[in-house]
Design a protein around this motif. Structure first.
Motif, PDB file in Angstrom:
ATOM      1  N   ARG A 146       0.848  -1.181   0.000  1.00  0.00           N
ATOM      2  CA  ARG A 146       0.000   0.000   0.000  1.00  0.00           C
ATOM      3  C   ARG A 146       0.887   1.235   0.000  1.00  0.00           C
ATOM      4  NH1 ARG A 146      -1.642   2.285   5.257  1.00  0.00           N
ATOM      5  NH2 ARG A 146      -0.398   1.323   6.909  1.00  0.00           N
ATOM      6  N   THR A 147       0.342   2.339  -0.445  1.00  0.00           N
ATOM      7  CA  THR A 147       1.101   3.584  -0.536  1.00  0.00           C
ATOM      8  C   THR A 147       0.571   4.580   0.488  1.00  0.00           C
ATOM      9  OG1 THR A 147      -0.364   4.493  -2.235  1.00  0.00           O
ATOM     10  CG2 THR A 147       1.532   3.216  -2.986  1.00  0.00           C
ATOM     11  N   ILE A 148       1.506   5.314   1.092  1.00  0.00           N
ATOM     12  CA  ILE A 148       1.145   6.304   2.107  1.00  0.00           C
ATOM     13  C   ILE A 148       1.829   7.623   1.759  1.00  0.00           C
ATOM     14  CG2 ILE A 148       1.027   6.846   4.562  1.00  0.00           C
ATOM     15  CD1 ILE A 148       1.730   3.892   5.118  1.00  0.00           C
ATOM     16  N   PRO A 149       1.077   8.658   1.418  1.00  0.00           N
ATOM     17  CA  PRO A 149       1.703   9.968   1.199  1.00  0.00           C
ATOM     18  C   PRO A 149       2.397  10.439   2.474  1.00  0.00           C
ATOM     19  CG  PRO A 149      -0.576   9.950   0.427  1.00  0.00           C
ATOM     20  CD  PRO A 149      -0.383   8.694   1.220  1.00  0.00           C
ATOM     21  N   ALA A 150       3.526  11.105   2.323  1.00  0.00           N
ATOM     22  CA  ALA A 150       4.250  11.600   3.497  1.00  0.00           C
ATOM     23  C   ALA A 150       3.363  12.496   4.354  1.00  0.00           C
ATOM     24  CB  ALA A 150       5.502  12.356   3.066  1.00  0.00           C
ATOM     25  N   ASP A 151       2.436  13.225   3.722  1.00  0.00           N
ATOM     26  CA  ASP A 151       1.519  14.090   4.473  1.00  0.00           C
ATOM     27  C   ASP A 151       0.633  13.307   5.434  1.00  0.00           C
ATOM     28  OD1 ASP A 151       2.104  16.735   3.537  1.00  0.00           O
ATOM     29  OD2 ASP A 151       1.208  16.200   1.625  1.00  0.00           O
ATOM     30  N   GLU A 152       0.463  12.002   5.181  1.00  0.00           N
ATOM     31  CA  GLU A 152      -0.404  11.176   6.021  1.00  0.00           C
ATOM     32  C   GLU A 152       0.371  10.139   6.830  1.00  0.00           C
ATOM     33  OE1 GLU A 152      -3.282   9.427   3.416  1.00  0.00           O
ATOM     34  OE2 GLU A 152      -3.797  11.346   2.470  1.00  0.00           O
ATOM     35  N   PHE A 153       1.680  10.181   6.746  1.00  0.00           N
ATOM     36  CA  PHE A 153       2.498   9.142   7.373  1.00  0.00           C
ATOM     37  C   PHE A 153       2.765   9.424   8.851  1.00  0.00           C
ATOM     38  CE2 PHE A 153       6.647   6.941   8.080  1.00  0.00           C
ATOM     39  CZ  PHE A 153       6.239   5.644   7.782  1.00  0.00           C
ATOM     40  N   TYR A 154       3.017  10.682   9.191  1.00  0.00           N
ATOM     41  CA  TYR A 154       3.401  11.041  10.559  1.00  0.00           C
ATOM     42  C   TYR A 154       2.212  11.584  11.341  1.00  0.00           C
ATOM     43  CZ  TYR A 154       8.067  10.766   8.582  1.00  0.00           C
ATOM     44  OH  TYR A 154       9.199  10.332   7.955  1.00  0.00           O
ATOM     45  N   TYR A 155       2.062  11.115  12.572  1.00  0.00           N
ATOM     46  CA  TYR A 155       0.997  11.687  13.397  1.00  0.00           C
ATOM     47  C   TYR A 155       1.358  11.777  14.874  1.00  0.00           C
ATOM     48  CZ  TYR A 155      -0.230   6.739  14.259  1.00  0.00           C
ATOM     49  OH  TYR A 155      -0.201   5.401  14.572  1.00  0.00           O
ATOM     50  N   GLY A 156       2.601  11.553  15.253  1.00  0.00           N
ATOM     51  CA  GLY A 156       3.006  11.699  16.648  1.00  0.00           C
ATOM     52  C   GLY A 156       4.446  11.306  16.837  1.00  0.00           C
ATOM     53  N   MET A 157       4.942  11.478  18.055  1.00  0.00           N
ATOM     54  CA  MET A 157       6.319  11.132  18.360  1.00  0.00           C
ATOM     55  C   MET A 157       6.546   9.633  18.176  1.00  0.00           C
ATOM     56  SD  MET A 157       8.487  11.957  21.840  1.00  0.00           S
ATOM     57  CE  MET A 157       8.209  13.712  21.664  1.00  0.00           C
ATOM     58  N   TYR A 158       7.433   9.281  17.280  1.00  0.00           N
ATOM     59  CA  TYR A 158       7.735   7.883  16.923  1.00  0.00           C
ATOM     60  C   TYR A 158       6.485   7.137  16.443  1.00  0.00           C
ATOM     61  CZ  TYR A 158      11.803   9.122  19.749  1.00  0.00           C
ATOM     62  OH  TYR A 158      12.896   9.764  20.261  1.00  0.00           O
ATOM     63  N   ALA A 159       5.497   7.863  15.982  1.00  0.00           N
ATOM     64  CA  ALA A 159       4.229   7.250  15.583  1.00  0.00           C
ATOM     65  C   ALA A 159       3.957   7.537  14.108  1.00  0.00           C
ATOM     66  CB  ALA A 159       3.081   7.780  16.435  1.00  0.00           C
TER      67      ALA A 159
END
Length: 296
Positions: A146-159
């Protein structure tokens, strides 16, 4: 210090690594890439995995090349591999600029691009550059890719959006051969990590900004886009006044009360650093945009 005992497995294919993850799903399992974050954490007791799965020899995770108008970077490429790649310098200037500022030569010779992005340390140098570069992260798990845009990849510290059963296999970046990319950071005096780092990717025609993407790390608990700065640049002349005005928008989309606050810098100080280093990244873009013209 010595790490606790653990079982070690060396995978030779992505599928084998995924099977090993599934087979040890009930245990604390870690993937071993470059090891620059994991091994120190194990030695100090901050991480005590039951199982290590080494993916360093998985051929499919290596290689850098251009496919059409996309730069493809295998997740296990080391920082030094990227810096040695003309394709990367030509097509991903913002990411390359950030990699140049990672650690020292020893770190760049062992640490990996995919390991950095997947670890999601808020003070590492690549999240902001991945956002500025409009990167897409390709992951593979039991159910396929599956593909994940970088804009949707990060959402927290080490998350991140990466599932524990998945492996980051490659990074795809739209070619930015006509753009200028820069990275400016305030390094921590103790670790060299970014107290604040800003990556910029700009397309400039006849002195006017046609497109702009900026990403930052170190300020919040995950990499963030600076969209208000981007909007303040597009269609404007890239001069001192425009840069200074745009940089003041750096915190507009951010909850300043949630900015990183530690012994090295308060959230308030980081907010000011973010504006300053946004301005410096843009000033560096002016210099780089002028360099080809001077060479001609």
């Amino acid at each position: 210090m010595y790490p606790d005992e653990f079982d070690y497995h060396e995978a030779t294919t992505v599928e084998e690594a995924i099977d090993l993850l599934a087979g040890h799903a009930m245990e604390e399992t870690e993937l071993l890439a470059g090891g620059h974050s994991l091994l120190p954490a194990m030695k100090t007791g901050l991480s005590s995995p039951d199982v290590l799965i080494d993916i360093g020899e998985v051929d499919a995770l290596h290689g850098i090349g251009v496919d059409g108008d996309t730069l493809v970077i295998g997740a296990m490429n080391r920082y030094s591999d990227l810096l040695d790649s003309e394709d990367a310098r030509d097509h991903a200037p913002a990411l390359t600029a950030a990699v140049e500022r990672v650690g020292d030569r020893q770190v760049r010779n062992r640490g990996t691009i995919g390991g950095n992005l997947a670890h999601a340390d808020p003070a590492s140098d690549l999240p902001g550059a991945a956002l500025a570069s409009d990167a897409t992260l390709i992951v593979q798990g039991p159910d396929g890719e599956r593909t994940i845009p970088a804009d949707e990849f990060y959402y927290g510290m080490y998350a991140t959006d990466l599932d524990p059963a998945e492996i980051l296999t490659r990074i795809e970046i739209p070619s930015a051969a006509d753009a200028v990319g820069t990275y400016a950071k305030k390094p921590s005096p103790s670790s060299g990590y970014a107290m604040v780092g800003v990556a910029a990717l700009l397309t400039v025609e006849d002195g006017t900004v046609e497109s702009a993407r900026l990403g930052a790390n170190g300020a919040m608990d995950h990499g963030v886009r600076l969209e208000q700065v981007e909007e303040a640049l597009i269609g404007k002349s890239l001069d001192e006044e425009t840069i200074a005005t745009a940089a003041e928008y750096a915190t507009d989309d951010l909850e300043t009360a949630l900015m990183m606050d530690d012994l090295q810098a308060s959230g308030e100080f980081r907010a000011r650093l973010l504006a300053v280093y946004t301005e410096r990244a843009l000033e560096a873009a002016v210099d780089r945009a002028a360099a080809p013209a001077a060479a001609d």
